[in-house]
Write a protein that holds these residues in place. Structure first.
Motif, PDB file in Angstrom:
ATOM      1  N   GLU A 100      44.641  42.599  46.333  1.00  0.00           N
ATOM      2  CA  GLU A 100      43.899  41.383  45.974  1.00  0.00           C
ATOM      3  C   GLU A 100      43.666  41.306  44.474  1.00  0.00           C
ATOM      4  O   GLU A 100      43.844  40.252  43.861  1.00  0.00           O
ATOM      5  N   MET A 101      43.268  42.425  43.863  1.00  0.00           N
ATOM      6  CA  MET A 101      43.014  42.452  42.431  1.00  0.00           C
ATOM      7  C   MET A 101      44.288  42.140  41.651  1.00  0.00           C
ATOM      8  O   MET A 101      44.277  41.364  40.695  1.00  0.00           O
ATOM      9  N   LEU A 102      45.404  42.708  42.079  1.00  0.00           N
ATOM     10  CA  LEU A 102      46.680  42.446  41.416  1.00  0.00           C
ATOM     11  C   LEU A 102      47.079  40.982  41.556  1.00  0.00           C
ATOM     12  O   LEU A 102      47.555  40.362  40.610  1.00  0.00           O
ATOM     13  N   GLN A 103      46.862  40.440  42.746  1.00  0.00           N
ATOM     14  CA  GLN A 103      47.228  39.053  43.007  1.00  0.00           C
ATOM     15  C   GLN A 103      46.433  38.101  42.112  1.00  0.00           C
ATOM     16  O   GLN A 103      46.984  37.150  41.571  1.00  0.00           O
ATOM     17  N   LYS A 104      45.153  38.385  41.913  1.00  0.00           N
ATOM     18  CA  LYS A 104      44.318  37.563  41.032  1.00  0.00           C
ATOM     19  C   LYS A 104      44.825  37.610  39.594  1.00  0.00           C
ATOM     20  O   LYS A 104      44.632  36.663  38.837  1.00  0.00           O
TER      21      LYS A 104
END
Length: 104
Positions: free
Chosen positions: A31-35
């Motif tokens: 999720e953090m990478l996607q953001k």
């Protein structure tokens, strides 16, 4: 290919608990990478080693996370272009890894 980035994060959890936390934290990492506009294409466990592949700026970054009894060793291999961001990547990995592996 630039020299691999290595971050060692000490912990006092023991190998099994550290691995469990890492397994549970993979979803948060994705999720953090996607953001940030990045994507984790692959993350697979082999024993106590997690191998991963991340795509960033049309570049591929791969690495391994080795879970040990008292530390987690993160090795990231990235193209020369992305190695310009190595210091920032090292800070992020160290901060987030420490949060994940701190006794709660």
């Amino acid at each position: 290919m630039a020299k691999p980035l290595v971050v060692v994060i000490p912990h006092q959890l023991g190998r099994a608990e550290a691995r469990r936390r890492l397994e549970n934290g993979i979803g948060q990492a994705k999720e953090m990478l996607q953001k940030a506009g990045l994507s984790m294409a692959d993350a697979t466990w082999s024993g106590d080693r997690l191998s991963f592949l991340v795509a960033a700026m049309n570049q591929r970054v791969d690495g391994d996370i080795d879970v040990e009894d008292d530390a987690v060793r993160v090795e990231v291999r990235m193209p020369l272009l992305l190695s310009l961001f190595a210091h920032k990547i090292q800070q992020i990995v160290s901060q987030n890894g420490t949060k994940l592996l701190t006794k709660q």
